[in-house]
Structure formats: C-alpha cells, structure tokens
Design an enzyme around this catalytic site. Structure first.
Site, PDB file in Angstrom:
ATOM      1  N   TRP A  35      59.757 -17.821  -7.555  1.00  0.00           N
ATOM      2  CA  TRP A  35      58.296 -17.674  -7.482  1.00  0.00           C
ATOM      3  C   TRP A  35      57.775 -16.720  -8.546  1.00  0.00           C
ATOM      4  CZ3 TRP A  35      56.889 -16.814  -1.604  1.00  0.00           C
ATOM      5  CH2 TRP A  35      57.345 -17.914  -0.863  1.00  0.00           C
ATOM      6  N   GLU A  36      58.689 -16.060  -9.199  1.00  0.00           N
ATOM      7  CA  GLU A  36      58.338 -15.104 -10.252  1.00  0.00           C
ATOM      8  C   GLU A  36      57.470 -13.965  -9.721  1.00  0.00           C
ATOM      9  OE1 GLU A  36      56.769 -17.447 -13.447  1.00  0.00           O
ATOM     10  OE2 GLU A  36      58.400 -18.890 -13.299  1.00  0.00           O
TER      11      GLU A  36
END
Lengths: 252, 155
Positions: free
Chosen positions: B43-44
C-alpha cells in the site's frame, strides 16, 4: 547441586582427558564452522566490499583513538543488547548471552582445573548451574513467546525450522545438562546418569557442530556489523540521511 | 514505491510484520528476517519503514524519479518526531528530505486495548470513546436550546 562438580562424576567412568579433548574439539568445531560460514556465504567478501565502498564515500578519515572509542561504544551496546527496542526480547537475549558465557567458562574451568574433584572449593559448580538456568529461562521464553514467527506471523510455538537450530540445540543442551547434573547430585541409577550424559553430549555436539547451518555465528557477526555502521556514521559515509536538526514534537 | 528489507540490517524483531496493514511483511522461515512477500500489493503507507528500529527497510523507488541504481534510505528519529529520506541517484546526486511524523512523543499513543473498558451506558452517548479528553477540552459544545413562542409553533 550447587556445590557438586558434574564432570568429576564422568571422570569416575571415563578418563579426565575425555572431557578435556571433547571441549577442545568443540572449540575447534566453532572456529572451523565460523570460518567455513565466512568463506561459503561470502560474508567476508561482502563486508570487505562494503568497507571499501564506505571508505571511498568517507568525508573524513577517522583516527585510531576515534575508532577505539567507537569499538568501546559498540562493546558497551552489545553488553546490554542495546540494539533491541523491546524489553522482553532484550531481557531474554541478555539472560541467554550472560548465561551462556557463565556456562561455557565454568565448564572449561571445571573440566580443566577440577577434572576429578567432586566438590571443588570454589563457586564454579554454582556458576555452571546458574548459567545453565539463565540460558534455559531466556531460551524457553524466547522460543515459546518471542520468536518473531510465533509472536507476529501466527506460527504455532511448536513450529520449528532451520532458524531454530541454534536456539533449539542450546535449550536442549542446557536442559539435558541440568537433568544429568540433578541425577548425578541425587545419586540416581548409574545407567540413567550415563544415558542423560549421552543425551547432553549429543545436543552439545549438535550446538557446536552445526555452526555452518545455524545462527551461532551471529554472536560474532553482529558486533562487527554494528562497529562498521558506527564507523560509517562517524566518517560521513553512511547511506542514512543526516539526523534532523529540528524537533517537531510540540506537546506531550 | 514498495518496500523491501535489507537482510544485513534486519534484526528479525517483527515490528514491520506487526504494523503492516496489508499483512505482506512476513518472516523468512530459514533466516528469520522480514521480507515483503508481495511488493505489488504494497500500500506504500511506509508504516514498516517508520517502525523499523534498525532502519532495515528501504523503498524501491519508481523508475521515473529514481532509475535503476538509485537508493532510497530512511532515518527514523522518534525522539524528534522526524522521518528523513535520502535518495542517492545513479549519477551520484543526493537529495534529502525531513518530514515531521507526529506532534506527540513516540509511544505516547495508547492502543485501543490499553484503554479501560467503557461503561455500557457510554454506548448511548453521542461522543466518541476518547472525547472530550483527546480534544484537550473540558466538554464538547452543545446547541443552545431555545424555547419557541406558542404563536410560531402553531403557524
């Protein structure tokens, strides 16, 4: 149990030279295993290359005194397992580390200085038992509650893998040592004493003879890497960003 | 920019596994070090990057801003409330950024489970569990009750 030398009981059936030779062989196994590990995995080459790269990036040359100070800081950090951020993990490692040091040193002293003296006039048997108990407590705590795949990855506490070879053999070695020592102290059936002694030797051989495959060598590598990182931070070659000069915490 | 673990720095403490919201930071069964099992699903959020006490988790930058050969390193300074980023490009250029990560000291926020179990009567109120204490006020403002004149009420 705290005043009896367990190795003197062995000397009654085997010559004193047996355990002395065994201890020397185990030391050689650790040295050979570590050297093979360094050569086989290319760890030495990797660290040498990293050292060269960091030297090329260095903004200034460190003096001998500075390096000595960094080495002292590294040893001080390792002495309290300062690299761990959570106290249970840190405490269990400290118990295992100091317990192991006590256990190994007292074993060597008992085997070489008092090979056939059942009640040496020293605290060595007590230190040997204390060391083994510390390793056992720290090891079991780590094994059942703190192993990262158990605590965070959802594995069963009884799930074992290659990464457990070191801690598993360490726990079984000291556990069998304590059982054997308790049986000797209680003057149990001689056959039972010899069987537990055989089990103790087996797990101890596994512990010291599997350095190549286990995590044993991390005791030597970790301080070396920690020292290298400190040097990199000091000479400006670290790949980490510079520490911030600002404090953004505005309220507590 | 998905994350990846530098195994020579990783200590295997599991902080990243604990905090990863998409459950993709796992533990390597052989070496017991963390690794990102599915970078495509990262998801960074960089929670793992910020949480790692060993600065072992790096970011794999996208090709448009940091082409092959680059390096993105992160420094966490919880005592100052700062996360600093350092990008080293292939041609040797270096860019550094520092961002505030919070306005309260690291570790000062209690997890939900650490709060006292609320009284059953609290379910009937309009307030959230931590209000009004977390807002640093004594009480939430309320609408002023006005009595409506009888004539207006009839109309």
């Amino acid at each position: 149990m705290f005043s009896i030398n367990p190795f003197a009981q062995v000397a009654a059936g085997l010559s004193a030279a047996f355990m002395q030779t065994y201890v020397v062989l185990m030391v050689l196994a650790v040295i050979a295993g570590t050297l093979f590990d360094v050569a086989h995995k290319g760890s030495a080459k990797f660290f040498e290359r990293r050292k060269k790269e960091s030297r090329a990036r260095a903004e200034r040359e460190l003096g001998g005194g500075e390096k000595l100070m960094l080495a002292v800081e590294t040893v001080a950090e390792a002495a309290v397992s300062g690299e761990f951020c959570k106290w249970p993990r840190r405490l269990s490692h400290l118990l295992m580390m100091y317990g192991f040091i006590l256990y190994v040193i007292s074993t060597a002293c008992l085997v070489f200085s008092y090979p056939d003296n059942a009640r040496p006039d020293s605290a060595l048997p007590a230190l040997w038992t204390l060391g083994a108990c510390m390793v056992l407590v720290g090891g079991l705590w780590f094994f059942f509650f703190l192993r990262v795949n158990v605590a965070f990855d959802g594995d069963s506490p009884f799930h074992v893998g290659r990464a457990d070879l070191f801690v598993g053999s360490l726990i079984l070695s000291v556990l069998s040592a304590l059982v054997w020592h308790a049986m000797s102290a209680a003057a149990a059936n001689p056959a039972a004493i010899w069987i537990t002694f055989g089990i103790y030797l087996f797990f101890t051989t596994v512990l010291f003879g599997t350095v190549v495959w286990s995590k044993f060598a991390h005791m030597f590598f970790k301080p070396a890497v920690a020292f290298q990182r400190r040097v990199e931070e000091a000479d400006g070659s670290s790949d980490l960003p510079r520490p911030s000069t600002e404090n953004y915490i505005v309220r507590s | 920019m998905p994350t990846y673990t530098d195994m020579t720095r990783c200590d295997g403490c599991g902080e990243c596994v604990d905090i990863c919201p998409s459950d993709i930071m796992h533990i390597d069964p052989v070496y017991r070090r963390s690794y990102n099992i599915e970078p495509n699903f990262c998801w960074e959020c960089y929670s793992c990057v910020k949480a790692c006490p060993q600065n072992a988790i790096d970011v794999r930058g996208y090709a448009d801003f940091a082409p092959l050969g680059h390096k993105v390193r992160v420094l966490r300074e919880p005592e100052k409330g700062v996360i600093s980023w350092k990008i080293r490009y292939r041609d040797g250029r270096i860019k550094e950024f520092a961002f505030p990560i919070r306005t309260t000291p690291w570790g000062s926020i209690k997890a939900a489970g650490e709060y006292e179990k609320p009284d059953a009567a609290a379910f009937g109120t309009q307030m959230l569990a931590h209000e009004p204490t977390a807002l640093h006020i004594d009480a939430l403002p309320t609408l002023e009750q006005k009595t409506i004149p009888a004539k207006q009420a009839k109309a």
